[in-house]
Write an enzyme that holds these catalytic residues in place. Sequence first.
Site, PDB file in Angstrom:
ATOM      1  N   LYS A 151      44.959  46.931  31.979  1.00 53.10           N
ATOM      2  CA  LYS A 151      43.657  46.280  32.515  1.00 53.10           C
ATOM      3  C   LYS A 151      43.599  44.808  31.805  1.00 53.10           C
ATOM      4  O   LYS A 151      43.480  44.615  30.514  1.00 53.10           O
ATOM      5  CB  LYS A 151      42.382  47.031  32.424  1.00 53.10           C
ATOM      6  CG  LYS A 151      42.770  48.575  33.076  1.00 53.10           C
ATOM      7  CD  LYS A 151      42.653  48.449  34.533  1.00 53.10           C
ATOM      8  CE  LYS A 151      42.860  49.868  35.115  1.00 53.10           C
ATOM      9  NZ  LYS A 151      42.778  50.008  36.751  1.00 53.10           N
ATOM     10  N   LYS A 250      45.808  54.536  47.597  1.00 52.06           N
ATOM     11  CA  LYS A 250      45.020  55.626  46.958  1.00 52.06           C
ATOM     12  C   LYS A 250      44.745  56.703  47.904  1.00 52.06           C
ATOM     13  O   LYS A 250      44.135  56.075  48.914  1.00 52.06           O
ATOM     14  CB  LYS A 250      43.947  55.146  46.176  1.00 52.06           C
ATOM     15  CG  LYS A 250      44.342  54.353  44.746  1.00 52.06           C
ATOM     16  CD  LYS A 250      43.117  53.957  43.942  1.00 52.06           C
ATOM     17  CE  LYS A 250      43.343  53.623  42.511  1.00 52.06           C
ATOM     18  NZ  LYS A 250      43.700  52.142  42.613  1.00 52.06           N
TER      19      LYS A 250
END
Length: 351
Positions: A151, A250
């Site tokens: 991240k 997703k």
Amino acid sequence: MKDIRLNWVQIPLHEPFRISSGAVAVKDAIVVQYRKDGVTGWGEASPMAGAFYSQETPESTWAALEQMASADDTWSALETFEGENFAKAGLAGAIVDQDLRARGVPLWQWLDSTGRPVPSGVAIGLYDTVEELLQRVARFTSEGYQRVKIKIQPGWDVEPVSRIRAEYPTLPLMVDANAAYKLRDLPVFRELDRFGLMMFEQPLGRQALEDMAELARSVRTPVCADESAESMEMLQKIIELRSAKIINIKIQRVGGIHAARRMHDRAMEAGLKCWVGTMPELGIASAEAVHLATLPNFVYPTDVESSSRWYSDDLIEPAIEIDSRGYLHPRQIQVNPEKLEKYTIRTAEYS
């Protein structure tokens, strides 16, 4: 006659998971049991707490599931309900699972796919120091994960990537910004371009598709849409504007396995490569994602990881595990009833 039971569970993480928009230390999920003709199917609705990733929260997802589960025609209620894709994913997953268990058909077969092994990649959150980050990279690469995602956020981008690259010059590596940057930050991505990354995942805002297209034209590293790829309509805009070359699909975000399959097919038709992302999720949803990831256009390692990667425990048997080569294998799982009750904080039943 159908029966539906909802269990809101909470399971502690080994350590807080931090991204640019927040952090969580406990995993909330709503387990959906759909029982019909003596066979129980399992689904998982798995939003993060608070405004961590999306506008859906465990509270809003629970409320939506209560409305859909109490309807006379559950499937029609699911299809017509506005919003709340996480709730839809959990209920649709349970209904499909019940049908497939009753017929003895694996999910990958229902998807017209194969039971191929799926490569697993690790997602690593934000840390206070680069040294902590490097410790995690060393640990997870030694466990066999086939790529590393870290991240990033403004002020935490070029330095951690350069340090990882210095120690792991050939490591398959990508960065995920979770929409933390603006187009004015283009110099940061041009600097990151030097490091031979697999992709920039969701560098700009969810709706900033024209800016994403401009960024994509300005860098060598492929741009991947995640939060932006929330629906077929958004995917079509991404295709038309050429906002991304890669799509993260997703199941939870797009509203269930049916929508995820349609988006995979549309992306493949348009020449966009895909991979399966997660929230992360507990084992019920993770197992479903592994089956989805066997489809042919999912060409990058999935974010589905071993259950023990995130959680102090899980609800399923066998646990989600990667093999010695970093692969996951699609299989049917069972839910441990004792563990389900142990971690449940709220229940509801409908018939």
